[in-house]
Write a protein that holds these residues in place. Structure first.
Motif, PDB file in Angstrom:
ATOM      1  N   TYR A  14       0.831  -1.200   0.000  1.00 28.74           N
ATOM      2  CA  TYR A  14       0.000   0.000   0.000  1.00 28.74           C
ATOM      3  C   TYR A  14       0.873   1.260   0.000  1.00 28.74           C
ATOM      4  O   TYR A  14       1.950   1.287   0.595  1.00 28.74           O
ATOM      5  CB  TYR A  14      -0.886   0.043   1.247  1.00 28.74           C
ATOM      6  CG  TYR A  14      -1.996  -0.978   1.295  1.00 28.74           C
ATOM      7  CD1 TYR A  14      -3.176  -0.778   0.590  1.00 28.74           C
ATOM      8  CD2 TYR A  14      -1.875  -2.133   2.064  1.00 28.74           C
ATOM      9  CE1 TYR A  14      -4.210  -1.702   0.646  1.00 28.74           C
ATOM     10  CE2 TYR A  14      -2.897  -3.074   2.120  1.00 28.74           C
ATOM     11  CZ  TYR A  14      -4.070  -2.850   1.408  1.00 28.74           C
ATOM     12  OH  TYR A  14      -5.083  -3.770   1.466  1.00 28.74           O
ATOM     13  N   TYR A  68      -7.982   2.467   2.589  1.00 24.97           N
ATOM     14  CA  TYR A  68      -8.283   1.880   3.886  1.00 24.97           C
ATOM     15  C   TYR A  68      -7.646   2.697   5.001  1.00 24.97           C
ATOM     16  O   TYR A  68      -6.536   3.218   4.855  1.00 24.97           O
ATOM     17  CB  TYR A  68      -7.759   0.441   3.958  1.00 24.97           C
ATOM     18  CG  TYR A  68      -8.393  -0.477   2.958  1.00 24.97           C
ATOM     19  CD1 TYR A  68      -9.652  -1.032   3.188  1.00 24.97           C
ATOM     20  CD2 TYR A  68      -7.756  -0.782   1.753  1.00 24.97           C
ATOM     21  CE1 TYR A  68     -10.251  -1.859   2.252  1.00 24.97           C
ATOM     22  CE2 TYR A  68      -8.340  -1.615   0.817  1.00 24.97           C
ATOM     23  CZ  TYR A  68      -9.598  -2.152   1.073  1.00 24.97           C
ATOM     24  OH  TYR A  68     -10.195  -2.967   0.144  1.00 24.97           O
ATOM     25  N   SER A 353     -10.286  -5.898   3.555  1.00 27.87           N
ATOM     26  CA  SER A 353     -10.147  -5.736   2.102  1.00 27.87           C
ATOM     27  C   SER A 353     -10.957  -6.797   1.349  1.00 27.87           C
ATOM     28  O   SER A 353     -11.524  -6.517   0.289  1.00 27.87           O
ATOM     29  CB  SER A 353      -8.674  -5.785   1.693  1.00 27.87           C
ATOM     30  OG  SER A 353      -8.097  -7.045   1.965  1.00 27.87           O
ATOM     31  N   GLU A 357     -13.599  -5.552  -1.320  1.00 26.41           N
ATOM     32  CA  GLU A 357     -13.277  -5.814  -2.728  1.00 26.41           C
ATOM     33  C   GLU A 357     -13.931  -7.076  -3.282  1.00 26.41           C
ATOM     34  O   GLU A 357     -14.129  -7.184  -4.489  1.00 26.41           O
ATOM     35  CB  GLU A 357     -11.758  -5.904  -2.878  1.00 26.41           C
ATOM     36  CG  GLU A 357     -11.055  -4.609  -2.494  1.00 26.41           C
ATOM     37  CD  GLU A 357      -9.541  -4.709  -2.500  1.00 26.41           C
ATOM     38  OE1 GLU A 357      -9.010  -5.508  -3.307  1.00 26.41           O
ATOM     39  OE2 GLU A 357      -8.883  -4.012  -1.703  1.00 26.41           O
TER      40      GLU A 357
END
Length: 429
Positions: A14, A68, A353, A357
């Motif tokens: 990330y 996030y 996640s 997602e």
């Protein structure tokens, strides 16, 4: 901890950002500066997010596909504040042990600090704090859901501690017993009898970092945890003069609108497609899980039911976890420790996640404990010692029989809450 969080995000691939919320290098720099209180409350986090996305756009030539937020303690306050004030900032928010009811949490800190420091015989060192925890486990183990062989409670909210247990064998002196009575009762308005906040020190958490020993350190605890009151009362404020009747409303007038992330109205965040996972340990001695539980119950009410709430927001109570990580039971659910597997049951960010997602809502998590109960071994070894199942509230894992470290020996049942102190509603709006 902030550095570890940055490393954790970068190591996962990330682009990662952080903020000091305007308080570095010393929170006392905010004395008499209300514009910087706003930075601490919510503005710094939001602007960090806006600028981080601009940098990502400039560097990669495209905006991030998903964003996030992860944070514990004050970071938990930041996360809930983002969901409440800026619902478009993050697709997923991971909240651990949130300090969302900020003003009343710190008023409760004064309550404990006064109980432990006004008489020189009332304070605790680490060994005395450990004695308190061990005695509570001996007397209330089964009642609090302590599995034989464990040294922590699954449901300390079921326990009402009778401090007479500390008189046996003269384990504590009279002043220490009196202090424990005050602490376990928690802060109340001395005139109206209204509850101000839940008892901060949950039974079974007394011996852990930031517990009784730390709260007995008169000067250091005041410096590190009572800074909010210096902001509004001045650098030389005498905390022994705090009035739990008149001063509570004044503190709220000055600070609650900008510091407290108490709004249960998360409709905008839900409508934006956002998801929240909130975690809190039952051995947290500085922010009680009973307060985050009350917040979650209020969200359920605002959403007109559990099903509507769990469609975007799930809460996990983790037995034996201390403040954010470590503790006498499981010690990690994915803050970046090497030995914790990075799958969606062992790692809360991976679970989040997957929910955002892939639409896979988290039903069960598997926090882990490390060899010899040392979190250091989570960094230097390649394996964990055991794991325990936790389910999204109001479900919980109930031990049946056999090896408690085998998942097959647990059933999924409803979490029944007892003895949960209710804060006055006027303090939560």
């Amino acid at each position: 901890m902030n550095r570890l969080s940055l490393i954790n995000g970068i190591r996962r691939g990330y682009a990662t950002a952080n903020t000091d919320m305007g308080t570095a290098p010393d929170p006392d720099m905010l004395i008499g500066k209300p514009e910087r209180w706003v930075d601490f409350g919510y503005r710094a986090t939001h602007l960090m997010t806006v600028v981080a996305k601009e940098i990502i756009q400039a560097f990669y030539g495209r905006a991030p596909k998903f964003s996030y937020f992860t944070g514990g303690s004050t970071g938990g306050q930041q996360g809930l504040m983002e969901a409440q004030r800026y619902p478009e900032d993050y697709n997923g928010i991971l909240v651990m042990a949130p300090a969302n009811n900020r003003t009343h949490l710190h008023i409760a800190f004064i309550w404990n600090w006064l109980a432990l420091t006004q008489n020189p015989d009332a304070g605790f060192d680490e060994q005395q704090a450990a004695t308190v925890t061990e005695q509570i486990l001996v007397h209330y183990g089964a009642e609090g859901g302590c599995i034989p062989g464990d040294h922590f409670f699954a449901q300390p909210d079921r326990i009402t501690v009778n401090t007479d247990i500390f008189k046996d064998g003269m384990l504590l002196n009279d002043e220490q017993i009196r202090a424990m009575q005050i602490i376990y009762n928690g802060p109340v308005n001395p005139v109206t009898g209204e509850r101000i906040f839940a008892p901060v020190v949950v039974p079974g958490s007394e011996r852990f970092p930031l517990g009784l020993s730390a709260q007995s350190d008169k000067d250091e605890f005041a410096k590190s945890f009572l800074y909010l009151f210096r902001w509004i009362f001045g650098k030389d404020y005498d905390f022994t003069k705090f009035d739990f009747n008149r001063d509570v409303d004044f503190v709220d007038e000055q600070l609650a609108p900008i510091l407290n992330a108490n709004s249960a109205d998360l409709h905008d965040y839900k409508n934006a497609g956002g998801k929240i996972i909130m975690l809190h340990g039952t051995a947290d001695p500085i922010i009680p899980y009973t307060d985050s539980l009350q917040y979650y119950e209020r969200v359920i009410e605002a959403q007109n039911g559990l099903e509507n709430t769990q469609s975007f927001f799930r809460y996990f109570i983790i037995p034996g976890l201390a403040h954010v990580f470590d503790g006498p039971g499981v010690q990690d659910i994915g803050i970046g420790i090497r030995a914790t597997p990075k799958d969606r049951e062992h790692d809360a960010l991976t679970a989040l996640s997957a929910w955002v997602e892939e639409g896979i809502a988290p039903e069960r998590l598997l926090p882990v404990a490390f060899k010899d109960g040392s979190i250091v071994n989570g960094f230097i070894l390649d394996e964990y010692e055991y794991e325990r199942p936790v389910y999204a509230y109001p479900s919980m894992a109930v031990y049946k029989s056999g090896d408690p470290n085998q998942l097959a020996h647990y059933s999924k049942e409803k979490h029944i809450i007892s003895n949960l102190p209710k804060s006055a509603l006027k303090y939560l709006n």
